[in-house]
Design an enzyme around this catalytic site. Structure first.
Site, PDB file in Angstrom:
ATOM      1  N   GLY A 185       7.463   2.852  -2.155  1.00 52.04           N
ATOM      2  CA  GLY A 185       8.232   2.025  -3.061  1.00 52.04           C
ATOM      3  C   GLY A 185       9.687   2.431  -3.123  1.00 52.04           C
ATOM      4  O   GLY A 185      10.477   1.793  -3.808  1.00 52.04           O
ATOM      5  N   SER A 211       0.443   6.335   7.853  1.00 51.96           N
ATOM      6  CA  SER A 211       0.107   4.925   8.053  1.00 51.96           C
ATOM      7  C   SER A 211       1.353   4.144   8.429  1.00 51.96           C
ATOM      8  O   SER A 211       2.466   4.613   8.292  1.00 51.96           O
ATOM      9  CB  SER A 211      -0.509   4.348   6.785  1.00 51.96           C
ATOM     10  OG  SER A 211       0.309   4.621   5.688  1.00 51.96           O
ATOM     11  N   THR A 215       3.299  -2.932   2.526  1.00 51.09           N
ATOM     12  CA  THR A 215       4.161  -4.012   2.042  1.00 51.09           C
ATOM     13  C   THR A 215       5.629  -3.584   2.091  1.00 51.09           C
ATOM     14  O   THR A 215       6.484  -4.315   1.641  1.00 51.09           O
ATOM     15  CB  THR A 215       3.785  -4.387   0.592  1.00 51.09           C
ATOM     16  OG1 THR A 215       3.879  -3.204  -0.219  1.00 51.09           O
ATOM     17  CG2 THR A 215       2.382  -4.932   0.506  1.00 51.09           C
ATOM     18  N   ASP A 273      -0.762  -4.962  -3.822  1.00 57.61           N
ATOM     19  CA  ASP A 273      -1.015  -3.531  -3.958  1.00 57.61           C
ATOM     20  C   ASP A 273      -2.210  -3.303  -4.858  1.00 57.61           C
ATOM     21  O   ASP A 273      -2.449  -4.062  -5.781  1.00 57.61           O
ATOM     22  CB  ASP A 273       0.187  -2.837  -4.601  1.00 57.61           C
ATOM     23  CG  ASP A 273       1.297  -2.594  -3.604  1.00 57.61           C
ATOM     24  OD1 ASP A 273       0.970  -2.202  -2.472  1.00 57.61           O
ATOM     25  OD2 ASP A 273       2.469  -2.791  -3.959  1.00 57.61           O
TER      26      ASP A 273
END
Lengths: 508, 508
Positions: A185, A211, A215, A273
């Site tokens: 984020g 990973s 998003t 999410d």
């Protein structure tokens, strides 16, 4: 019981033909509308069908074909993902029938209707997902049912265990294996490659698998992929870790949590999410990667993923408790999440920042460096590689004397060689319309801008940010640049920027 | 702002080619992987893309094609649904680009994360769904977020209003227009055609539009389609109602609630029910059909859709309050839902029962007849066509003197002619293994059995039930028969029956 009709099965043999259609992760097969099998089995388009040969069985979505030039009579067309899953040559024979009802879908419905899932139910859902039994719409339903805070602590533990049991589990024959994770984020907060280089240079074991972005405009694996190969198979990964003490690989290619890889792709498509799924995703991979201790960075800020101290505390508790239930020691550190970190946002642009920090370049972003040192210092202390209170100093020395950069280079070399990150073909620079002080920077809008510019799919795409909170700017100073690989993406990002000029607020 | 790159749009003209692939309701387009447009726009497979010509614009899912024989350079392939939505001839030119972000998806996320939706948000979601902007996975997310009791009273009113405003609205220039609805879950409870025949024979105005099955083995529209044409366009529907006072049509073909038609198809695929969506679906269609008064039948029983009196009361309140907020007078009647109604379960098998009741056949199922008379009587009273307490008697007389059957026949004739329902090619009869009394019948398992046999897609498929609760049976007596149109479906149903023999419980 007396059967009026002979219940003996009458399968229709069909000849495979790969149609070369890419349907992403949903295996799709094609049958002629007037085929015997469609008529006999009563298949309709978008039916789920089961395809069998001697070696394997897949479930796929059916698209019925009206065009007789596409398939010969007696043929079944396969999409790329169906062909890959079935792994049989063109011209070989398969049989098609109705699949058995997917039992775990009733558990999923149970969850959608507001009930809680137990260990066995969660396990059967995860197993069916890995077996490819879920269509994209079922995955969307599962993700939606688990989104936000829809999973409680017990369900998160069940989900974590189910994901863990469904994948590979590594064992490094070491009592102390460390790891780190950032809940994200915060654009540009790409500390991992620096932290791994420092910790392993100090003798720590840190087999880091990361990973790709869910998003966000970049994940650590996306960024690392611009500098070296991250798709390592298990043997190579073990070799790298055994020799260098650590690696910087993509988790998906070693199948540590194959369910998570599927879910993450679907989450990305939906842009949803899930707190519980995030906890399960992170911890299952850490445990599967053989970690005993993990440090988790939670950036907190009004436009970060975690927006308040209360939310951060709640998430910390979920992480620590879930870890404890599965034998993993979790420590959490909450950091400043009010603005992006470093200069670049996007895979390659963040790689440039990392290289500068590791090489101690004069224009290296100091905020990125400081965050990396803070985390590396904590991990050195967790791993017993530095006494309490002395981790930061040791990390600092290791970075500044060039040892961390040498280590990073060695790890990249072991992973297939170091390469320079690419640069984008199109740029657009945005200048300040007024003079004044930077008072607010919107992480979410900047992340969206970088995504519209093409990140993370276009590795070189993204945004470079030229200002920080508190900076004084003059009219005409560059605030940021958009980097894109195609005119379409560039235009699209510019359009969004023009509609959201307040993503950087300047006050006179 | 200074643009490094010229922001002028550079669209690539593409030539349409219908590929004859049926992708159900999700429009899909196909592009070669090496096409200019894919490279320039950075499209990846499963991207959502916007297709424009001079007349129309659609949003579709992209499947990238690696096989160069499928499409010539410069061509774009269309699935059947994409071709239908775009409505342009093969060989004509379109342009493809990234679609604008779908604004209502942020409202949908908001809902998924547990917030409430207001009027404007619900309206924008419904409008985007009708405009075809939602991919199947987005529809799955919306349905999941609204499933069970996830919508509160205010949201249900918003959803009902949004659905209502998005479709056609009929006006019969009458102050009293009646309607009925059954919330379902009770196999064989197909009273509507009988009730409409009685009420219109008594002079009532009842322009009945019904839905096809969502998760059940038959909807009224499915059953009626075995006896006459139900896909009437608006002009024909008006003609039928103006002449006969009523009709028995499929709601989807008159676009009374196009959003609902899309959502119902997606719900069916996911096999998910939503209380709020059901209320909105039912009431928006009633109001759109021009009704002023509606009677709603809620069967209550342990294996019906509504299982307890509390649940029935809750649902009644939602229906009555939502109706009141939108100017519709709703009355609710709770009926016995402990066992299936009539003899047949499945579109054509239920039609056979209806015809027997209407024709006063000696073997007409009495339970179906009684339920139809109860409802028709109530409606006659609501419509002021019978004094309070005298509705039932008038309904009974109208049915038994043959007037209702004549009316039914006339309505069918106006809708394109009456035909006999079809019969299935394969049967399997299940006999009792013991002697005793029938103590329990599982509606859900029987419905599932009928669906596995092929209903409602195979109109003649389903189950005929030969026993009722309390009946005494002897060993070897037939309990039920399965009817199927294909050996595959028959086998599948038999297998399920063998695993669930307790769907009819016999006690010695």
């Amino acid at each position: 019981m007396t059967a009026v009709f002979d219940t003996e099965k009458q399968p229709f043999p069909l000849v495979i033909r790969s149609l070369g259609i890419d349907t992403h992760q949903e295996p799709t097969v094609y049958l002629r509308r007037n085929s015997h099998v469609c008529r006999a089995e009563g298949f309709t388009t978008a039916s789920r069908v089961q395809i069998d040969n001697e070696h394997s069985r897949i479930i796929a979505t059916l698209h019925i074909v009206d065009n007789e030039t596409l398939l010969a009579p007696g043929e079944i067309g396969l999409s790329n993902s169906a062909a890959k899953a079935l792994n049989a040559p063109d011209g070989s024979i398969v049989h098609v029938c109705h699949p058995k009802p997917i039992r775990s879908l009733s558990h999923l419905r149970h969850k959608v209707y507001g009930h809680r899932l137990n260990d066995a139910q969660m396990k059967s859902i995860i197993q069916d997902i890995i077996a490819g039994l879920y269509a994209d719409v079922h995955l969307a339903t599962f993700i939606t049912a688990c989104a936000g805070d829809n999973l409680n602590q017990d369900e998160i533990i069940c989900l974590t265990r189910a994901m863990l049991e469904a994948g590979e589990n590594l064992d490094w024959q070491q009592s102390l294996v460390v790891d780190k994770h950032c809940v994200g984020g915060l654009p540009g907060n790409r500390t991992t490659p620096i932290v791994v280089s420092i910790v392993t240079a100090c003798g720590g074991i840190m087999p880091k698998t990361s990973s790709r972005a869910i998003t966000s405009p970049a994940g650590t694996a996306d960024t690392m992929s611009t500098m070296t190969d991250v798709e390592l198979d298990l043997d190579v990964l073990k070799q790298v870790v055994n020799q260098e003490g650590g690696c910087l690989a993509w988790g998906g290619s070693v199948h540590l949590s194959p369910a998570d890889d599927i879910l993450i792709r679907a989450e990305r498509e939906l842009d949803l999410d899930s707190e519980g799924q995030m906890v399960a995703s992170v911890l299952s991979k850490k445990i599967a990667a053989g970690s005993s201790h993990v440090l988790i960075d939670i950036p907190v800020g009004p436009t970060a993923k975690v927006r308040s101290d209360e939310a951060a505390n709640l998430l910390s508790r979920l992480l620590i408790n879930t870890g404890a239930a599965l034998g993993l020691k979790v420590e959490v550190i909450c950091t400043d999440g009010t603005q992006p970190v470093g200069h670049g946002i996007g895979p390659a642009l963040e790689a440039v920042d990392i290289i500068k920090v590791l090489k101690n370049d004069i224009d290296a972003p100091q905020d990125l460096k400081e965050r990396a040192l803070l985390l590396a210092g904590k991990i050195l202390e967790m791993a017993g590689l530095a006494p309490a209170g002395e981790g930061w100093g040791k990390a600092c020395k290791t970075l500044e004397n060039g040892t961390a950069w040498q280590k990073f280079h060695r790890i990249c070399n072991m992973q297939g060689g170091f390469k320079q990150p690419p640069t984008a073909h199109y740029q657009y620079s945005w200048s300040s319309e007024t003079s004044g002080k930077v008072t607010e920077i919107d992480n979410r809008h900047l992340a969206k801008l970088a995504k519209l510019a093409g990140a993370p799919e276009d590795l070189a795409a993204g945004v470079t940010l030229d200002v920080k909170l508190g900076h004084t700017v003059l009219q005409g100073d560059t605030l940021l640049m958009i980097h894109a690989e195609s005119p379409g993406a560039l235009n699209y990002a510019i359009e969004f920027l023009q509609d959201h000029k307040d993503m950087i607020r300047i006050q006179a």
